[in-house]
Design a protein around this motif. Structure first.
Motif, PDB file in Angstrom:
ATOM      1  N   ASN A  73       0.756  -1.105  -0.214  1.00 29.96           N
ATOM      2  CA  ASN A  73       0.025  -0.176   0.084  1.00 29.96           C
ATOM      3  C   ASN A  73       0.979   1.091   0.031  1.00 29.96           C
ATOM      4  O   ASN A  73       1.768   1.345   0.855  1.00 29.96           O
ATOM      5  N   PRO A  74       0.676   2.043  -0.885  1.00 33.20           N
ATOM      6  CA  PRO A  74       1.699   3.366  -1.298  1.00 33.20           C
ATOM      7  C   PRO A  74       1.337   4.365   0.208  1.00 33.20           C
ATOM      8  O   PRO A  74       2.096   5.116   0.379  1.00 33.20           O
ATOM      9  N   LEU A  75       0.190   4.097   0.821  1.00 25.96           N
ATOM     10  CA  LEU A  75       0.006   4.945   2.076  1.00 25.96           C
ATOM     11  C   LEU A  75       0.855   4.466   3.238  1.00 25.96           C
ATOM     12  O   LEU A  75       0.398   3.174   3.793  1.00 25.96           O
ATOM     13  N   VAL A  76       1.828   4.764   3.744  1.00 26.44           N
ATOM     14  CA  VAL A  76       2.584   4.281   4.844  1.00 26.44           C
ATOM     15  C   VAL A  76       1.832   3.801   6.005  1.00 26.44           C
ATOM     16  O   VAL A  76       2.092   2.740   6.447  1.00 26.44           O
ATOM     17  N   PRO A  77       0.995   4.749   6.421  1.00 20.79           N
ATOM     18  CA  PRO A  77       0.402   4.233   7.677  1.00 20.79           C
ATOM     19  C   PRO A  77      -0.415   3.009   7.532  1.00 20.79           C
ATOM     20  O   PRO A  77      -0.650   2.154   8.439  1.00 20.79           O
ATOM     21  N   LEU A  78      -0.811   2.835   6.277  1.00 22.16           N
ATOM     22  CA  LEU A  78      -1.777   1.580   6.246  1.00 22.16           C
ATOM     23  C   LEU A  78      -0.824   0.312   5.852  1.00 22.16           C
ATOM     24  O   LEU A  78      -1.507  -0.732   6.041  1.00 22.16           O
ATOM     25  N   LEU A  79       0.545   0.377   5.555  1.00 22.17           N
ATOM     26  CA  LEU A  79       1.276  -0.667   5.740  1.00 22.17           C
ATOM     27  C   LEU A  79       1.243  -1.731   6.831  1.00 22.17           C
ATOM     28  O   LEU A  79       1.227  -2.764   6.871  1.00 22.17           O
ATOM     29  N   HIS A  80       0.837  -1.124   7.981  1.00 26.48           N
ATOM     30  CA  HIS A  80       1.019  -1.967   9.273  1.00 26.48           C
ATOM     31  C   HIS A  80      -0.324  -2.056   9.963  1.00 26.48           C
ATOM     32  O   HIS A  80      -0.564  -2.712  11.007  1.00 26.48           O
ATOM     33  N   ARG A  81      -1.273  -1.580   9.223  1.00 26.70           N
ATOM     34  CA  ARG A  81      -2.803  -1.961   9.712  1.00 26.70           C
ATOM     35  C   ARG A  81      -3.545  -3.260   9.265  1.00 26.70           C
ATOM     36  O   ARG A  81      -3.095  -3.654   8.221  1.00 26.70           O
ATOM     37  N   VAL A  82      -4.240  -3.630  10.061  1.00 29.23           N
ATOM     38  CA  VAL A  82      -5.028  -4.913   9.814  1.00 29.23           C
ATOM     39  C   VAL A  82      -6.007  -4.724   8.796  1.00 29.23           C
ATOM     40  O   VAL A  82      -6.800  -3.816   8.951  1.00 29.23           O
ATOM     41  N   THR A  83      -5.996  -5.430   7.703  1.00 30.30           N
ATOM     42  CA  THR A  83      -7.149  -5.520   6.809  1.00 30.30           C
ATOM     43  C   THR A  83      -7.993  -6.904   6.892  1.00 30.30           C
ATOM     44  O   THR A  83      -7.178  -7.770   6.699  1.00 30.30           O
ATOM     45  N   ALA A  84      -9.039  -6.898   7.036  1.00 36.44           N
ATOM     46  CA  ALA A  84      -9.868  -8.048   7.052  1.00 36.44           C
ATOM     47  C   ALA A  84     -10.883  -8.143   5.981  1.00 36.44           C
ATOM     48  O   ALA A  84     -11.626  -6.790   5.903  1.00 36.44           O
ATOM     49  N   GLY A  85     -11.091  -9.110   5.163  1.00 36.72           N
ATOM     50  CA  GLY A  85     -12.176  -9.306   4.162  1.00 36.72           C
ATOM     51  C   GLY A  85     -13.304  -9.750   4.519  1.00 36.72           C
ATOM     52  O   GLY A  85     -13.330 -10.729   5.233  1.00 36.72           O
ATOM     53  N   ALA A  86     -14.510  -9.287   3.985  1.00 37.39           N
ATOM     54  CA  ALA A  86     -15.865  -9.921   4.221  1.00 37.39           C
ATOM     55  C   ALA A  86     -16.557 -10.399   3.035  1.00 37.39           C
ATOM     56  O   ALA A  86     -16.570  -9.574   2.026  1.00 37.39           O
ATOM     57  N   LEU A  87     -17.053 -11.641   2.915  1.00 38.12           N
ATOM     58  CA  LEU A  87     -17.676 -11.797   1.759  1.00 38.12           C
ATOM     59  C   LEU A  87     -19.166 -12.586   2.130  1.00 38.12           C
ATOM     60  O   LEU A  87     -18.919 -13.403   3.117  1.00 38.12           O
ATOM     61  N   VAL A  88     -20.257 -12.092   1.487  1.00 41.08           N
ATOM     62  CA  VAL A  88     -21.584 -12.705   1.749  1.00 41.08           C
ATOM     63  C   VAL A  88     -22.167 -13.148   0.493  1.00 41.08           C
ATOM     64  O   VAL A  88     -22.326 -12.470  -0.424  1.00 41.08           O
ATOM     65  N   LEU A  89     -22.948 -14.465   0.434  1.00 38.89           N
ATOM     66  CA  LEU A  89     -23.175 -15.014  -0.676  1.00 38.89           C
ATOM     67  C   LEU A  89     -24.773 -15.199  -0.863  1.00 38.89           C
ATOM     68  O   LEU A  89     -25.086 -15.654  -0.135  1.00 38.89           O
ATOM     69  N   ALA A  90     -25.272 -15.021  -1.864  1.00 39.46           N
ATOM     70  CA  ALA A  90     -26.651 -15.381  -2.475  1.00 39.46           C
ATOM     71  C   ALA A  90     -26.621 -15.901  -4.142  1.00 39.46           C
ATOM     72  O   ALA A  90     -25.525 -15.594  -4.491  1.00 39.46           O
ATOM     73  N   GLY A  91     -27.574 -16.083  -4.786  1.00 36.33           N
ATOM     74  CA  GLY A  91     -27.370 -16.709  -5.987  1.00 36.33           C
ATOM     75  C   GLY A  91     -27.927 -16.129  -7.345  1.00 36.33           C
ATOM     76  O   GLY A  91     -28.970 -15.824  -7.229  1.00 36.33           O
ATOM     77  N   ARG A 130     -18.198  -1.839  -6.071  1.00 35.89           N
ATOM     78  CA  ARG A 130     -18.337  -3.034  -5.197  1.00 35.89           C
ATOM     79  C   ARG A 130     -19.392  -3.763  -5.786  1.00 35.89           C
ATOM     80  O   ARG A 130     -20.342  -3.512  -5.860  1.00 35.89           O
ATOM     81  N   VAL A 131     -19.208  -5.194  -5.882  1.00 38.35           N
ATOM     82  CA  VAL A 131     -20.062  -6.040  -6.282  1.00 38.35           C
ATOM     83  C   VAL A 131     -20.217  -7.107  -5.109  1.00 38.35           C
ATOM     84  O   VAL A 131     -19.175  -7.714  -4.700  1.00 38.35           O
ATOM     85  N   ALA A 132     -21.443  -6.983  -4.669  1.00 37.34           N
ATOM     86  CA  ALA A 132     -21.433  -7.992  -3.262  1.00 37.34           C
ATOM     87  C   ALA A 132     -21.450  -9.652  -4.010  1.00 37.34           C
ATOM     88  O   ALA A 132     -21.737  -9.871  -4.963  1.00 37.34           O
ATOM     89  N   PHE A 133     -20.825 -10.630  -3.123  1.00 39.65           N
ATOM     90  CA  PHE A 133     -20.796 -11.986  -3.553  1.00 39.65           C
ATOM     91  C   PHE A 133     -22.038 -12.421  -3.512  1.00 39.65           C
ATOM     92  O   PHE A 133     -22.937 -12.284  -2.798  1.00 39.65           O
ATOM     93  N   ALA A 134     -22.281 -13.414  -4.511  1.00 38.06           N
ATOM     94  CA  ALA A 134     -23.580 -14.023  -4.660  1.00 38.06           C
ATOM     95  C   ALA A 134     -23.221 -15.555  -5.287  1.00 38.06           C
ATOM     96  O   ALA A 134     -22.062 -15.565  -6.148  1.00 38.06           O
ATOM     97  N   GLU A 135     -24.120 -16.299  -5.034  1.00 38.19           N
ATOM     98  CA  GLU A 135     -23.953 -17.480  -5.586  1.00 38.19           C
ATOM     99  C   GLU A 135     -24.161 -17.487  -7.058  1.00 38.19           C
ATOM    100  O   GLU A 135     -25.343 -17.341  -7.570  1.00 38.19           O
ATOM    101  N   ARG A 136     -23.364 -17.956  -7.888  1.00 41.48           N
ATOM    102  CA  ARG A 136     -23.601 -18.090  -9.433  1.00 41.48           C
ATOM    103  C   ARG A 136     -23.880 -19.389  -9.676  1.00 41.48           C
ATOM    104  O   ARG A 136     -24.535 -19.455 -10.863  1.00 41.48           O
ATOM    105  N   TYR A 137     -23.451 -20.517  -9.407  1.00 40.97           N
ATOM    106  CA  TYR A 137     -23.786 -21.922  -9.921  1.00 40.97           C
ATOM    107  C   TYR A 137     -23.669 -22.742  -8.397  1.00 40.97           C
ATOM    108  O   TYR A 137     -23.109 -22.515  -7.632  1.00 40.97           O
ATOM    109  N   HIS A 138     -24.928 -23.802  -8.528  1.00 39.46           N
ATOM    110  CA  HIS A 138     -24.792 -24.631  -7.377  1.00 39.46           C
ATOM    111  C   HIS A 138     -25.497 -25.888  -8.046  1.00 39.46           C
ATOM    112  O   HIS A 138     -26.606 -25.835  -8.589  1.00 39.46           O
ATOM    113  N   ALA A 139     -24.779 -26.896  -7.603  1.00 43.57           N
ATOM    114  CA  ALA A 139     -25.635 -28.294  -8.307  1.00 43.57           C
ATOM    115  C   ALA A 139     -25.124 -29.472  -7.075  1.00 43.57           C
ATOM    116  O   ALA A 139     -24.185 -29.440  -6.416  1.00 43.57           O
ATOM    117  N   LEU A 140     -26.197 -30.475  -7.020  1.00 44.56           N
ATOM    118  CA  LEU A 140     -25.713 -31.731  -6.128  1.00 44.56           C
ATOM    119  C   LEU A 140     -25.845 -32.616  -7.374  1.00 44.56           C
ATOM    120  O   LEU A 140     -26.767 -33.160  -8.005  1.00 44.56           O
TER     121      LEU A 140
END
Length: 382
Positions: free
Chosen positions: A3-21, A43-53
């Motif tokens: 990250n070119p912004l130096v203060p952000l180099l040491h900060r924790v980044t945590a990601g979040a993904l929630v899905l539907a289809g 931003r595109v919310a995570f969604a279920e694209r394909y599901h099969a049994l």
């Protein structure tokens, strides 16, 4: 990318993904005309694209579209560009922002400026039930690429000529953290079903070359679900979206109602952008739950998904990998893809207790990462 912004180099980044289809399809013959701009969202919310049994599984082919240049200056410590780039391609833990970069171009076609190949490996006698092509990268490095071509790419099946593919869904596109990042995708089921296994070539991924603090990165992944009477009955699922992993506790990708027995097997795959080798804190964990019945308590197990290529704490480390020694072919097959991850990991340890719920959690600490795809194939309870 650091990250070119130096203060952000040491900060924790945590990601979040929630899905539907939902899903859609598109594809057209190659033309000389530039594709019209696709609808985009930051931003595109995570969604279920394909599901099969079904009896079958999921395979994927993937490769990067850009790499370090073997001529030109690199940052200190002093080292020749050629040897530094060669070491990086061989797997050295270096970040992409250190290098001057150029396109990978393997097709010897003067009409394309980038191209790379990878193998779709399918079991004999199987039938493709769904296939989706994902592509993306950074538009801003030493040059600024126009967004108008984000939703257009070329693909050639084994032994075939290029066909133009256009995105059939909203393209994720956002300028942030020193990058101008995007991901697009399209249904290519008809093409892959008709063409079968072999080396696929993808060209004209809209990525920028040059050098910047953010670094250059980009590539493509072709995810293929198949049916095979000889394969176990499995839950197959594919999700996609586009989001930067950022500060916070994170959210989970949950799969409910997919009962699997103790000792079940399974694999999960992910596609992310700008994960750097050597910047630690990247994790992918699996939580499996067995719901209690008749007064019994529920039992939950949390497992870190890791392997020798994707170590604990640095899973998003610029690799294209999967379990086993006989990995599908790639041209070129660089060990460090300098910011492009398309990995498949084994779920066995996390499934050993059986259950009826799974949840994936993806996090990044200290490194800004863009998340694009997650898929899973899990043995079903018979």
């Amino acid at each position: 990318m650091r990250n070119p912004l130096v203060p952000l180099l040491h900060r924790v980044t945590a990601g979040a993904l929630v899905l539907a289809g939902s899903w859609a399809s598109v594809g057209a013959p190659a033309t000389a005309a530039t594709a019209p701009p696709s609808r985009e969202a930051s931003r595109v919310a995570f969604a279920e694209r394909y599901h099969a049994l079904q009896h079958g599984g999921i395979v994927r082919a993937a490769n990067s579209s850009i790499s370090c240049r073997t001529a030109g200056a690199v940052k200190r410590p002093l080292q020749s560009a050629s040897s530094a780039c060669s070491a990086a391609r061989a797997g050295k833990a270096v970040v992409n922002g250190r290098f001057d970069t150029d396109y990978i171009d393997v097709d010897r076609d003067p009409n394309t400026y980038n191209s790379s190949r990878a193998e779709v490996r399918l079991p004999k006698g199987s039938r493709v039930s769904y296939a989706r092509l994902y592509w993306g990268g950074n538009l801003r490095v030493g040059e600024q690429k126009p967004r108008k071509d984000n939703g257009r790419v070329l693909i050639a099946e084994p032994g075939g000529a290029y066909k133009q593919v256009r995105a059939d869904t909203v393209v994720g596109h956002r300028a942030a953290h020193g990058s101008d990042a995007f991901q697009a995708s399209a249904d290519v089921t008809k093409l892959v079903r008709g063409s079968g296994p072999g080396l696929y070539t993808v060209a004209q991924v809209n990525v920028a070359r040059g050098r910047s603090a953010a670094g250059a990165w980009g590539g493509w992944t072709l995810v293929v679900a198949y049916e095979s009477a000889a394969a176990p009955l499995r839950h197959l699922a594919l999700w996609d979206g586009f989001t930067a992993l950022r500060n916070g506790a994170g959210q989970e990708i949950r799969l409910r109602g997919l009962r699997f027995s103790a000792g079940a097997g399974g694999r999960a795959g992910l596609v992310t952008y700008d994960g750097d080798r050597g910047i630690t804190g990247d994790t992918l964990t699996l939580r499996s739950t067995r719901t209690g019945t008749h007064g019994q308590r529920s039992r939950t197990t949390v497992t870190s998904l890791t392997d020798p290529v994707n170590p604990v704490g640095d899973v998003l480390n610029s690799t294209i990998s999967e379990p086993g020694t006989a990995a599908p072919r790639r041209v070129p097959a660089y060990a460090n893809t300098l910011g492009y991850d398309s990995d498949v990991l084994d779920l066995g340890r996390g499934l050993r207790g059986g259950g009826d719920q799974l949840a994936f959690r993806l996090k990044s600490q200290g490194d800004v990462v863009w998340a694009g795809v997650l898929f899973a194939a899990v043995d079903a309870k018979r």
